[in-house]
Every structure is written in C-alpha cells, then in structure tokens.
Design an enzyme around this catalytic site. Structure first.
Site, PDB file in Angstrom:
ATOM      1  N   LYS A  75       0.858  -1.188   0.000  1.00 42.97           N
ATOM      2  CA  LYS A  75       0.000   0.000   0.000  1.00 42.97           C
ATOM      3  C   LYS A  75       0.896   1.241   0.000  1.00 42.97           C
ATOM      4  CE  LYS A  75      -3.956   1.464   2.928  1.00 42.97           C
ATOM      5  NZ  LYS A  75      -4.784   1.037   4.090  1.00 42.97           N
ATOM      6  N   SER A 150      -9.664   0.905   3.054  1.00 42.39           N
ATOM      7  CA  SER A 150      -8.842   1.785   2.276  1.00 42.39           C
ATOM      8  C   SER A 150      -7.738   1.063   1.493  1.00 42.39           C
ATOM      9  CB  SER A 150      -8.189   2.833   3.177  1.00 42.39           C
ATOM     10  OG  SER A 150      -7.353   2.233   4.140  1.00 42.39           O
ATOM     11  N   SER A 174      -9.805  -1.696   7.228  1.00 40.10           N
ATOM     12  CA  SER A 174      -9.307  -1.427   5.873  1.00 40.10           C
ATOM     13  C   SER A 174      -8.624  -2.567   5.157  1.00 40.10           C
ATOM     14  CB  SER A 174      -8.343  -0.249   5.899  1.00 40.10           C
ATOM     15  OG  SER A 174      -9.069   0.929   5.788  1.00 40.10           O
TER      16      SER A 174
HETATM   17  N1  GLN Z   1     -13.393   2.758   6.724  1.00 37.39           N
HETATM   18  C1  GLN Z   1     -12.743   3.227   7.905  1.00 37.39           C
HETATM   19  C2  GLN Z   1     -12.500   4.715   7.794  1.00 37.39           C
HETATM   20  O1  GLN Z   1     -13.094   5.319   6.965  1.00 37.39           O
HETATM   21  C3  GLN Z   1     -11.486   2.434   8.118  1.00 37.39           C
HETATM   22  C4  GLN Z   1     -10.256   2.984   7.534  1.00 37.39           C
HETATM   23  C5  GLN Z   1      -9.028   2.157   7.835  1.00 37.39           C
HETATM   24  O2  GLN Z   1      -9.090   1.092   8.441  1.00 37.39           O
HETATM   25  N2  GLN Z   1      -7.876   2.686   7.444  1.00 37.39           N
HETATM   26  O3  GLN Z   1     -11.763   5.323   8.483  1.00 37.39           O
END
Ligand code: GLN
Length: 480
Positions: A75, A150, A174
């Site tokens: 990532k 994400s 994420s």
């Molecule tokens: N969907 C969650 C958010 O919007 C999780 C994001 C993550 O785990 N980086 O923050």
C-alpha cells in the site's frame, strides 16, 4: 497455468525445484500489474526498474527463505526508500522517502520483490477505494463495483493474481473489508506484533500493519516472517513470538465460538444468512461449539461514532505536519499561513477535510473531555465487553460485510442510522479498539461475487485465530 496463480508455498517449491525463476515471476507480475492498472487503477507506481534490478541482484544463498524471489506489492502509505510514497494524497504527490518501513526491510532481506505501490483511500481514511487522488480503484471481479478500502489496490492486486501477497494497513477494517469484496484472505494480527515503523500514521492507537493472501496458510507464513519486536517502534511488543504456521493442525475440537446476535441479526440477505448458518454447522461438525449470545445493543451502536471521534482526533494531530510545502502542489499566498491554508484546502479531498474539522473540534479545550475522553471511555467499555466474551469463548465469528461489493455508481442506499450500518457494517473496528487478531475469509458467493466472514480472537492468540480460519476455509472448500 501461471505460477502466480498458486499459493506462496507452491511458488516457493516451484522456485526450489527450478520449474520457474524469480525473474520470470517478476516479469509476469509486472505485465499483469500493467493490465490491472488499465482495468482497475490499482497502482500509484509500478516499480518495474527497481523490481528488475532487485531480481537481478538476488542472493542465491537465501533461496531457502520462503518469500525469496516472490513478487509482492505494498500500500502506498508504507515508506519505501527512493520510491514515491504518496498515500494517494496530492499533499504528498512528490514524496520520495529516504528510508524503508521496517516491514519493507524485512521483506527485502527475505528476498521478496516489491513490484508496485498500491492506491488507497487518501491517507487511509475511507472504506470504498474511491477517494484516491489518482481516481477510483475498481473491483477486478466486476469493474462496475468497488473493491473496498482503504487498502483498495493491494486487495485488487491479490484478487487479480498479480501477486500472492500484499501489504495493507487496517485502522477500522481497511484490510478485512476489501478482503470480503475480493474473495481473498485479509489478516490483521494483534496490535503491536508487526512493526509500524515507516507506516504513515493515521490513528496510532488503532493502526495495524496487515496483509492479503489467497489462503490462510499463506497468511500464517507471511505473519511469521513479519512478526517480531522492533526497537524502532516504541509500541512494539516484547512478548515472545509464537510460530503460527506450526500451529495450523486443522483441529478445532473443543473450541468455543460466539456469534453476537445484535451484530448478526440486522443482516437481511437470506442467501448470505443461509451460507453463514452452513459455515457454523461445519464448525460444529468439526467439534467446535457455536453459541449465539446477546450483548447490549446500545453499547454496540456506539462503535461507529466512537471510531470516528477517536480516529479523527488522532488523524488531525498526526497529519498536522502535512503542510504541502515540500512534496505537494504548493499554492500561492501572501503569508506563510496563507500558503499553508491554501495548500491544505486544495490538497485534501472533502471527506478528509471534514475529518480534520471534526478532529480539531473534538480536541479543542472546551470539547476534549466531553468528546475525546468520553469516546475513549466508551471504547474501553466495548473492549471490556469483548474481553468478557473471551472469558468463555475462544473466538467471535460474524459476517464481515452485509452484502457483496457495492456498485460504484448508484449503490443501494443504506440508512446510516440503522443497526445494519451502525453495528453490522462497522463492527470490525472492535478488532482495532482492542487490538485483537482478526481475519476475513470468503464463505458465500452471490452471482459469483464473494462475501467474507470475520473471525476475531483474544490478544496474542493469532495462532489460534489462524488455525480456526484455516480449518473453516478447508471445510468450506470440501463442501463445494
Ligand atoms: N473505513 C474506515 C474509515 O473510513 C477504516 C479505515 C481504515 O481502516 N484505514 O476510516
């Protein structure tokens, strides 16, 4: 058949037996990455030159290392020395770090080959893969759909068999949510187990390094390599590490597993419910006990607001350093303040700006007790409740998402105040609140689109979670 379609264990064996060379693997992975880029937009950078150089300089004496010569992606919120690392944000558009994240160093040392940096929801804040500064990341299984976020690009790359494993990060879900939409494995080990040195901080009390693989055994293999104390990460655990791969014995007799009614009940789709019940009976047939238990719904309805309060506050503080002067698209202004204000206003997407406004409000002197400190107390109540469950049960099992990957244009509307959204769709943040090891594996297919289930266990019982997940994965495959 391509060796890239196989598991890490099988690719490793093929390399040892001389059936394929690492150069062939890397060249093919890059070709596949380029193809995926056209359809899914999964990459910020395809590191062709660096990967070929690395593969040409591989140390043959390390050939027995499991990941030696195997291509992977990371990532774009991991620091990679001399390779662009943007976190999919305009504010870091030209940032080329001078050091590697610890996990990248470990993988380099193994002889694994980084072939690309993958897109994410900007700065890892988001869950749909649609807020990357380079555009939407789409699902390789159906380009009209999200892959989720994400860690969108990393999930897409493993789903499309570009690489057998990919690094991601998980602050709320994420890794585990996209894994559900890609039909692959997403694992977030116990907090403090894998070093976060060089991972761009989003909300450090919740941030985890984790990864995607195509099966649970591969997850155990990768985990055993990345797991370990790192003096450069002051939250790194010194508790002695346990080899998880040795503990995969496909025996779950006597394990006690809980399903939480208040999280599961809002699930509406009958076919997915049926498949979930089938998965539970497979566990019972294998000798585990599965029980449905009740919790206080009101407490669990706070998961999402508590997550947003804590993560936005931490994110605001951590990202205050992103002034856009050195690496971004610096805007004009009469004073330095004006330059920074214009640059930040221009550099972040609207949803990030909302989080920073929220975070600043929460952290202000007048609100910190009523909002931030209170949210931390509620987080503690939730973690205590889960630990209470763990006094009786070894693991909690639940659907990871309420449905298949949503469409990008005109997704089915979802009532954000419903239990389906507040509790079911957001429950995996519990794993971040308590730092629990947590894994998503596929269990149901609706018109060929996958849905994952999630297994969460006690802290430092990563081996037990992986063995349970591997066993269920095997039982589901045998059933087909
Ligand atoms: N969907 C969650 C958010 O919007 C999780 C994001 C993550 O785990 N980086 O923050």
């Amino acid at each position: 058949m391509s060796y890239l379609d196989l598991s890490i264990k099988e690719i490793h064996q093929a390399l040892i037996d001389g059936k394929v060379t690492s150069k062939e693997l890397v060249v093919e992975a890059i070709e596949r990455a380029k193809k995926l880029q056209k359809t899914s937009n999964a990459f910020v950078t395809i590191c062709e030159k660096e990967a070929l150089e690395a593969v040409n300089n591989l140390d043959e004496r390390k050939k027995d290392n499991l990941l030696w010569g195997i291509p992977y992606v990371a990532k774009d919120n991991f620091s990679t020395k001399n390779i662009l690392s943007t976190a999919s944000s305009n504010i870091l558009k030209n940032y080329v770090p001078i050091y590697n994240a610890q996990v990248i160093d470990i993988l380099n040392d193994q002889g694994a080959i980084l072939i690309g940096k993958t897109v994410l929801d900007e700065l890892a804040m988001g869950g749909n893969g649609l807020s990357c500064n380079t555009g939407y990341c789409t699902n390789p299984l159906d380009s009209k759909r999200q892959i989720g976020g994400s860690s969108a690009g990393s999930c897409a790359a493993v789903t499309a068999n570009v690489v057998p494993f990919a690094l991601g990060s998980d602050t709320g879900d994420s890794i585990r949510k996209p894994a559900s939409f890609g039909g692959i494995i997403g694992f977030k080990p116990t907090w403090s187990r894998i070093s976060r040195y060089g991972l761009f901080a989003f909300a450090p009390s919740l941030d985890h390094v984790g990864f995607f693989t195509k099966n649970c055994e591969d997850s155990a293999l990768v985990f055993d390599i990345l797991n370990g104390y790192d003096s450069k990460d002051f939250t790194s655990s010194t508790i002695e590490k346990e080899e998880t791969i040795e503990n995969i014995n496909y025996n779950i007799k006597g394990l006690k597993i809980a399903v939480i009614n208040q999280i599961y009940n809002p699930l509406e789709n009958k076919n997915i419910r049926n498949d979930f019940e089938k998965a539970l009976s497979l566990l019972e047939k294998a000798g585990a006990t599965v029980e449905k238990i009740d919790v206080d719904a009101n407490l669990y309805r706070t998961i999402f607001p508590v997550y947003m309060v804590i993560s936005s506050a931490e994110a605001t503080s951590n990202n205050a350093c992103l002034d856009g002067i050195n690496y971004g698209n610096t805007q004009d202004g009469k004073t330095i303040d004006e330059v920074i204000i214009n640059t930040r206003s221009n550099g972040f997407n609207p949803s990030i700006k909302r989080r920073f406004v929220l975070g600043s409000y929460i952290l202000s002197k007048d609100n910190i007790d009523a909002l931030f400190n209170k949210a931390k107390k509620i987080r503690r109540l939730i973690v205590n409740d889960i630990n209470r469950i763990f006094q009786t049960y070894d693991a909690i099992i639940l659907p990871a998402t309420s449905n298949v990957a949503p469409l990008i244009e005109n997704p089915d509307p979802i009532d954000q105040l419903s239990d389906l959204y507040l509790i079911l769709e957001n429950h995996m943040a519990i794993g971040n609140f308590g730092g629990f090891p947590s894994i998503t594996i596929p269990f149901s297919y609706q018109n060929k689109l996958p849905v994952g289930l999630n297994i969460t266990g006690r802290n430092f019982e990563d081996a037990k979670v992986l063995n349970l997940a591997a066993t269920l994965e095997k039982l589901i495959k045998e059933e087909k």
